[in-house]
Design a protein around this motif. Structure first.
Motif, mmCIF file in Angstrom:
data_model
loop_
_atom_site.group_PDB
_atom_site.id
_atom_site.type_symbol
_atom_site.label_atom_id
_atom_site.label_comp_id
_atom_site.label_asym_id
_atom_site.label_seq_id
_atom_site.Cartn_x
_atom_site.Cartn_y
_atom_site.Cartn_z
ATOM 1 N N VAL A 63 -11.249 83.248 -7.233
ATOM 2 C CA VAL A 63 -12.156 83.337 -8.395
ATOM 3 C C VAL A 63 -13.303 84.290 -8.060
ATOM 4 O O VAL A 63 -13.495 84.644 -6.898
ATOM 5 N N GLY A 64 -14.067 84.695 -9.068
ATOM 6 C CA GLY A 64 -15.267 85.493 -8.826
ATOM 7 C C GLY A 64 -16.336 84.600 -8.206
ATOM 8 O O GLY A 64 -16.352 83.388 -8.438
ATOM 9 N N ARG A 65 -17.257 85.229 -7.438
ATOM 10 C CA ARG A 65 -18.266 84.416 -6.745
ATOM 11 C C ARG A 65 -19.105 83.578 -7.701
ATOM 12 O O ARG A 65 -19.393 82.409 -7.435
ATOM 13 N N LEU A 66 -19.465 84.148 -8.850
ATOM 14 C CA LEU A 66 -20.341 83.410 -9.760
ATOM 15 C C LEU A 66 -19.623 82.233 -10.424
ATOM 16 O O LEU A 66 -20.258 81.287 -10.869
ATOM 17 N N GLN A 67 -18.302 82.321 -10.451
ATOM 18 C CA GLN A 67 -17.515 81.188 -10.967
ATOM 19 C C GLN A 67 -17.778 79.912 -10.175
ATOM 20 O O GLN A 67 -17.691 78.807 -10.705
ATOM 21 N N LEU A 68 -18.082 80.108 -8.885
ATOM 22 C CA LEU A 68 -18.326 78.940 -8.038
ATOM 23 C C LEU A 68 -19.472 78.096 -8.593
ATOM 24 O O LEU A 68 -19.481 76.879 -8.475
ATOM 25 N N TYR A 69 -20.429 78.797 -9.223
ATOM 26 C CA TYR A 69 -21.611 78.097 -9.726
ATOM 27 C C TYR A 69 -21.305 77.192 -10.909
ATOM 28 O O TYR A 69 -22.103 76.361 -11.283
ATOM 29 N N LEU A 70 -20.139 77.417 -11.504
ATOM 30 C CA LEU A 70 -19.749 76.561 -12.634
ATOM 31 C C LEU A 70 -18.855 75.419 -12.167
ATOM 32 O O LEU A 70 -18.390 74.616 -12.952
ATOM 33 N N GLN A 71 -18.588 75.407 -10.846
ATOM 34 C CA GLN A 71 -17.619 74.431 -10.333
ATOM 35 C C GLN A 71 -18.168 73.649 -9.144
ATOM 36 O O GLN A 71 -17.404 73.223 -8.275
ATOM 37 N N GLU B 135 -20.187 82.198 0.258
ATOM 38 C CA GLU B 135 -19.782 82.182 -1.156
ATOM 39 C C GLU B 135 -18.690 83.220 -1.417
ATOM 40 O O GLU B 135 -17.705 82.932 -2.106
ATOM 41 N N ALA C 288 -14.979 82.146 -2.631
ATOM 42 C CA ALA C 288 -14.455 82.698 -3.891
ATOM 43 C C ALA C 288 -13.125 83.411 -3.640
ATOM 44 O O ALA C 288 -12.163 83.248 -4.394
ATOM 45 N N ARG D 21 -16.407 70.504 -8.124
ATOM 46 C CA ARG D 21 -14.946 70.521 -7.996
ATOM 47 C C ARG D 21 -14.526 70.134 -6.578
ATOM 48 O O ARG D 21 -14.952 70.747 -5.609
#
Ligand code: GLN
Length: 316
Positions: free
Chosen positions: A54-62, A45, A49, A65
């Motif tokens: 992006v920030g690592r936690l951003q991955l959880y919103l994508q 992760e 990221a 994608r």
């Protein structure tokens, strides 16, 4: 098929398969774990990221994608490096230490949570002295983690940071500049006390010295043994060589009432305490455990020199 070829083939995939963020995270995490990486999913992760900016936690919103080819091309070499057990911090070029975000590369040891405990002890001691300006010397500064934390968090207005490695000092210099603490931290090249003037004395002598023994070197996990600088790890045949040199030289460079603070290896605290006690001139020696309960830090308070005490009494 070698690991890196497998990584390449798999993250390229058949033309009709779409790599989404979630699918790539899952696959890469398992791939790293198959290579013996302890927290493969977490590291995957971080790397993804980083590749995506992006920030690592951003991955959880994508999660859904789909990744573009050039994104996969940026990610693949990072994953390959981690699969070869290069530490995550070297790949990212950053390491978190207390309140700092430090630049690191393989010319410096990656600062560890144990060393955060060492710094915490020095800061607690310094605050208890209730003085506005104190000095310290950090022997074997590496990335500058200890020296910079003391200057950033504590009353340390004058910190000399010593390292024998020119390449390490370049890393430290970048961190000093980025931290804005140029006025407080003075980098010097040399072997331990050789970098100091004969009469230079400090309130604190602190070090996370190399303390791994030759026998232990062979047992280190690949991230440490194969990637981190040997000269920052190996403390001579029994691991205690550098610590002994520090204990032997410290008294000449410590202010009366000052603090000697050393990080030591598991099982070394008793021996180091004995070494300090037999060197003499200290009126309190104690040991602090790290977060996993190991005796990790040896702290020794330099006695007030007798003639100073007399003079103070005379003035009173
Ligand atoms: N703590 C490091 C390790 O994990 C050793 C660091 C040192 O020698 N100062 O091996």
């Amino acid at each position: 098929m070698t690991g890196s070829v497998a990584a390449e083939a798999a993250t390229r995939g058949p033309a009709d398969e779409v790599w989404t963020v979630l699918r790539l995270m899952r696959w890469s995490g398992e791939y790293l774990e198959g290579k013996g990486v302890e927290r493969g999913r977490l590291d995957a992760e971080h790397l993804l990221a980083h590749a995506l900016g992006v920030g690592r936690l951003q991955l959880y919103l994508q999660f859904d994608r789909p990744l573009e080819r050039r994104e996969l091309d940026r990610f693949r070499p990072l994953l390959r490096r981690r699969a070869q057990r290069e530490p995550l911090q070297y790949i990212l070029g950053r390491a978190a230490f207390r309140e700092l975000d430090l630049h690191v590369n393989r010319r410096v040891l990656i600062p560890r949570p144990e060393t955060e405990v060492l710094v915490e002890e020095v800061l607690a001691w310094a605050r208890a002295q209730r003085r506005k300006a104190m000095s310290a010397v950090d022997l074997g500064t590496g990335s500058g983690a200890i020296a910079l934390s003391l200057a950033f968090e504590g009353p340390f207005t004058e910190v000399v940071a010593v390292d024998a490695s020119a390449a390490a000092l370049e890393v430290a210099e970048e961190n000093v500049r980025a931290s804005g603490l140029v006025d407080r931290v003075d980098l010097r090249r040399g072997s331990l006390f050789d970098a100091l003037a004969a009469r230079e004395a400090f309130d604190v002598v602190v070090s996370n010295p190399p303390y791994v023994s030759e026998a232990e070197m062979a047992t280190l996990q690949p991230e440490v043994g194969e990637w981190e600088p040997r000269e920052a790890l190996l403390g001579g045949p029994d691991g205690l060589g550098v610590i002994r040199s520090i204990v032997a030289g410290a008294s000449r460079h410590m202010a009366a009432g000052g603090l000697l603070a050393l990080e030591v290896g598991a099982g070394q605290a008793g021996l180091v305490t004995a070494e300090v006690e037999s060197a003499g001139g200290y009126d309190e020696v104690r040991v602090r455990r790290d977060l996993s309960g190991r005796e990790r830090v040896v702290l020794a308070r330099r006695a007030m020199v007798a003639e100073n005490v007399t003079r103070l009494e005379g003035n009173a």
